[in-house]
Design a protein around this motif. Structure first.
Motif, PDB file in Angstrom:
ATOM      1  N   VAL A  72      62.716  71.103  33.379  1.00 21.61           N
ATOM      2  CA  VAL A  72      61.593  72.019  33.138  1.00 21.61           C
ATOM      3  C   VAL A  72      61.767  72.746  31.803  1.00 21.61           C
ATOM      4  CG1 VAL A  72      60.447  74.112  33.979  1.00 21.61           C
ATOM      5  CG2 VAL A  72      60.994  72.269  35.572  1.00 21.61           C
ATOM      6  N   LEU A  73      62.980  73.192  31.501  1.00 22.73           N
ATOM      7  CA  LEU A  73      63.248  73.879  30.238  1.00 22.73           C
ATOM      8  C   LEU A  73      62.881  73.004  29.041  1.00 22.73           C
ATOM      9  CD1 LEU A  73      64.592  76.219  28.585  1.00 22.73           C
ATOM     10  CD2 LEU A  73      66.693  74.873  28.752  1.00 22.73           C
ATOM     11  N   PHE A  74      63.329  71.765  29.037  1.00 17.37           N
ATOM     12  CA  PHE A  74      63.076  70.901  27.893  1.00 17.37           C
ATOM     13  C   PHE A  74      61.630  70.404  27.851  1.00 17.37           C
ATOM     14  CE2 PHE A  74      67.723  70.802  28.059  1.00 17.37           C
ATOM     15  CZ  PHE A  74      67.979  71.205  26.759  1.00 17.37           C
ATOM     16  N   VAL A  75      60.988  70.295  29.003  1.00 19.85           N
ATOM     17  CA  VAL A  75      59.562  69.977  29.013  1.00 19.85           C
ATOM     18  C   VAL A  75      58.780  71.124  28.379  1.00 19.85           C
ATOM     19  CG1 VAL A  75      57.529  69.702  30.508  1.00 19.85           C
ATOM     20  CG2 VAL A  75      59.585  68.349  30.929  1.00 19.85           C
ATOM     21  N   ILE A  76      59.130  72.349  28.714  1.00 21.38           N
ATOM     22  CA  ILE A  76      58.450  73.506  28.113  1.00 21.38           C
ATOM     23  C   ILE A  76      58.633  73.504  26.599  1.00 21.38           C
ATOM     24  CG2 ILE A  76      58.512  76.030  27.915  1.00 21.38           C
ATOM     25  CD1 ILE A  76      59.143  76.070  30.964  1.00 21.38           C
ATOM     26  N   ALA A  77      59.844  73.227  26.142  1.00 22.14           N
ATOM     27  CA  ALA A  77      60.102  73.183  24.698  1.00 22.14           C
ATOM     28  C   ALA A  77      59.274  72.075  24.035  1.00 22.14           C
ATOM     29  CB  ALA A  77      61.590  72.980  24.437  1.00 22.14           C
ATOM     30  N   TRP A  78      59.218  70.913  24.679  1.00 20.03           N
ATOM     31  CA  TRP A  78      58.429  69.820  24.107  1.00 20.03           C
ATOM     32  C   TRP A  78      56.947  70.169  24.096  1.00 20.03           C
ATOM     33  CZ3 TRP A  78      55.441  65.752  26.792  1.00 20.03           C
ATOM     34  CH2 TRP A  78      54.933  64.817  25.902  1.00 20.03           C
ATOM     35  N   MET A  79      56.455  70.749  25.186  1.00 23.34           N
ATOM     36  CA  MET A  79      55.035  71.098  25.247  1.00 23.34           C
ATOM     37  C   MET A  79      54.670  72.147  24.193  1.00 23.34           C
ATOM     38  SD  MET A  79      53.527  69.068  27.210  1.00 23.34           S
ATOM     39  CE  MET A  79      51.957  69.853  26.937  1.00 23.34           C
ATOM     40  N   ALA A  80      55.599  73.021  23.862  1.00 25.53           N
ATOM     41  CA  ALA A  80      55.330  73.980  22.791  1.00 25.53           C
ATOM     42  C   ALA A  80      55.043  73.233  21.488  1.00 25.53           C
ATOM     43  CB  ALA A  80      56.516  74.929  22.623  1.00 25.53           C
ATOM     44  N   THR A  81      55.781  72.165  21.232  1.00 22.93           N
ATOM     45  CA  THR A  81      55.531  71.388  20.014  1.00 22.93           C
ATOM     46  C   THR A  81      54.220  70.606  20.125  1.00 22.93           C
ATOM     47  OG1 THR A  81      56.785  69.422  20.694  1.00 22.93           O
ATOM     48  CG2 THR A  81      58.007  71.162  19.601  1.00 22.93           C
ATOM     49  N   VAL A  82      53.926  70.109  21.324  1.00 19.96           N
ATOM     50  CA  VAL A  82      52.672  69.372  21.527  1.00 19.96           C
ATOM     51  C   VAL A  82      51.475  70.295  21.272  1.00 19.96           C
ATOM     52  CG1 VAL A  82      51.231  68.205  23.257  1.00 19.96           C
ATOM     53  CG2 VAL A  82      53.667  67.693  23.118  1.00 19.96           C
ATOM     54  N   PHE A  83      51.602  71.554  21.660  1.00 17.99           N
ATOM     55  CA  PHE A  83      50.511  72.502  21.445  1.00 17.99           C
ATOM     56  C   PHE A  83      50.445  72.988  19.997  1.00 17.99           C
ATOM     57  CE2 PHE A  83      50.905  73.890  26.122  1.00 17.99           C
ATOM     58  CZ  PHE A  83      49.980  72.955  26.521  1.00 17.99           C
ATOM     59  N   TYR A  84      51.592  73.158  19.335  1.00 23.43           N
ATOM     60  CA  TYR A  84      51.588  73.797  18.019  1.00 23.43           C
ATOM     61  C   TYR A  84      51.392  72.823  16.861  1.00 23.43           C
ATOM     62  CZ  TYR A  84      52.375  77.254  14.473  1.00 23.43           C
ATOM     63  OH  TYR A  84      52.189  78.080  13.409  1.00 23.43           O
ATOM     64  N   LEU A  85      51.863  71.592  16.991  1.00 24.69           N
ATOM     65  CA  LEU A  85      51.716  70.648  15.885  1.00 24.69           C
ATOM     66  C   LEU A  85      50.254  70.446  15.470  1.00 24.69           C
ATOM     67  CD1 LEU A  85      53.243  68.861  13.904  1.00 24.69           C
ATOM     68  CD2 LEU A  85      53.156  67.031  15.603  1.00 24.69           C
ATOM     69  N   PRO A  86      49.318  70.293  16.406  1.00 27.48           N
ATOM     70  CA  PRO A  86      47.914  70.182  15.993  1.00 27.48           C
ATOM     71  C   PRO A  86      47.385  71.445  15.305  1.00 27.48           C
ATOM     72  CG  PRO A  86      48.190  69.316  18.190  1.00 27.48           C
ATOM     73  CD  PRO A  86      49.476  70.002  17.822  1.00 27.48           C
ATOM     74  N   ARG A  87      47.925  72.605  15.653  1.00 24.07           N
ATOM     75  CA  ARG A  87      47.520  73.842  14.956  1.00 24.07           C
ATOM     76  C   ARG A  87      47.957  73.795  13.498  1.00 24.07           C
ATOM     77  NH1 ARG A  87      43.441  76.016  16.169  1.00 24.07           N
ATOM     78  NH2 ARG A  87      44.101  77.682  14.809  1.00 24.07           N
ATOM     79  N   ILE A  88      49.117  73.208  13.246  1.00 23.87           N
ATOM     80  CA  ILE A  88      49.554  73.028  11.856  1.00 23.87           C
ATOM     81  C   ILE A  88      48.588  72.092  11.143  1.00 23.87           C
ATOM     82  CG2 ILE A  88      51.367  72.030  10.405  1.00 23.87           C
ATOM     83  CD1 ILE A  88      53.417  73.259  12.317  1.00 23.87           C
ATOM     84  N   LEU A  89      48.135  71.049  11.833  1.00 22.31           N
ATOM     85  CA  LEU A  89      47.158  70.141  11.228  1.00 22.31           C
ATOM     86  C   LEU A  89      45.850  70.858  10.913  1.00 22.31           C
ATOM     87  CD1 LEU A  89      47.705  66.943  13.416  1.00 22.31           C
ATOM     88  CD2 LEU A  89      48.473  67.326  11.062  1.00 22.31           C
ATOM     89  N   VAL A  90      45.409  71.736  11.811  1.00 23.24           N
ATOM     90  CA  VAL A  90      44.202  72.529  11.547  1.00 23.24           C
ATOM     91  C   VAL A  90      44.398  73.362  10.287  1.00 23.24           C
ATOM     92  CG1 VAL A  90      42.774  74.454  12.376  1.00 23.24           C
ATOM     93  CG2 VAL A  90      43.403  72.600  13.943  1.00 23.24           C
ATOM     94  N   ASN A  91      45.536  74.029  10.190  1.00 21.02           N
ATOM     95  CA  ASN A  91      45.807  74.854   9.010  1.00 21.02           C
ATOM     96  C   ASN A  91      45.879  74.006   7.743  1.00 21.02           C
ATOM     97  OD1 ASN A  91      45.868  77.263  10.447  1.00 21.02           O
ATOM     98  ND2 ASN A  91      48.039  77.047  10.918  1.00 21.02           N
ATOM     99  N   LEU A  92      46.439  72.794   7.843  1.00 22.35           N
ATOM    100  CA  LEU A  92      46.463  71.892   6.686  1.00 22.35           C
ATOM    101  C   LEU A  92      45.047  71.492   6.283  1.00 22.35           C
ATOM    102  CD1 LEU A  92      49.496  69.606   7.546  1.00 22.35           C
ATOM    103  CD2 LEU A  92      49.183  70.867   5.406  1.00 22.35           C
ATOM    104  N   ALA A  93      44.207  71.222   7.268  1.00 25.02           N
ATOM    105  CA  ALA A  93      42.825  70.836   6.971  1.00 25.02           C
ATOM    106  C   ALA A  93      42.067  71.978   6.305  1.00 25.02           C
ATOM    107  CB  ALA A  93      42.111  70.400   8.249  1.00 25.02           C
ATOM    108  N   GLU A  94      42.446  73.209   6.611  1.00 23.26           N
ATOM    109  CA  GLU A  94      41.768  74.378   6.041  1.00 23.26           C
ATOM    110  C   GLU A  94      42.440  74.904   4.774  1.00 23.26           C
ATOM    111  OE1 GLU A  94      41.755  77.076   9.365  1.00 23.26           O
ATOM    112  OE2 GLU A  94      39.854  76.273  10.131  1.00 23.26           O
ATOM    113  N   ALA A  95      43.587  74.347   4.406  1.00 28.82           N
ATOM    114  CA  ALA A  95      44.349  74.866   3.265  1.00 28.82           C
ATOM    115  C   ALA A  95      43.671  74.608   1.927  1.00 28.82           C
ATOM    116  CB  ALA A  95      45.759  74.278   3.254  1.00 28.82           C
ATOM    117  N   GLY A  96      42.788  73.627   1.882  1.00 29.11           N
ATOM    118  CA  GLY A  96      42.098  73.339   0.623  1.00 29.11           C
ATOM    119  C   GLY A  96      43.054  72.832  -0.433  1.00 29.11           C
TER     120      GLY A  96
END
Length: 149
Positions: free
Chosen positions: A11-35
């Protein structure tokens, strides 16, 4: 007691992995908006690469603990129970996990494409795609808790 420790680490490592699954696309959003801000893009790409590597490590460890929970009773029958015992909820759960993994790999490939200078989908499209893992995770949680079939 061994079963509870293995399950806790899974459960601990699944939570850690899911944090990356949720946050990596947010980085992509920020990259798309970075201009055309090269310093911002460079920082986001560095963060994304590190997060993606971290996510792979967390998935690998979660996978090993999950495999131990699923099949460990064959190797250690006195220490680990057969938690699936002919039930098929595990098949559905593993299918959803495979879709989550494919999503994570897709996000990583989007990051690598961006590093090579390719265009990303729109920030709006990326935001919408960012909701998919939440729904998949809900399905996984329901299957694990309810064991409906």
């Amino acid at each position: 007691m061994v079963y509870l420790w293995v399950k806790s680490f899974h459960v601990l490592f699944v939570i850690a992995w899911m944090a990356t699954v949720f946050y990596l696309p947010r980085i992509l959003v920020n990259l798309a908006e970075a201009g055309d801000e090269p310093a911002v893009k460079a920082r986001l790409l560095l963060m994304g690469r590190r997060l993606y590597r971290f996510g792979h490590n967390m998935f690998g460890i979660a996978f090993l603990f999950g495999l131990t929970l699923w099949q460990g009773w064959r190797v250690f029958p006195s220490k680990l129970p057969d938690v699936t015992a002919g039930l098929h909820w595990i098949d559905a759960k593993l299918t959803l996990v495979a879709v989550l993994l494919a999503y994570f790999v897709w996000a990583g490939r989007m990051l690598k494409r961006c590093e090579r200078g390719a265009a990303l989908p729109s920030a709006k499209a990326l935001r919408l795609l960012n909701e998919l893992p939440v729904l998949l995770l809900l399905g996984v949680i329901f299957l694990v808790l309810a064991k409906p079939f």
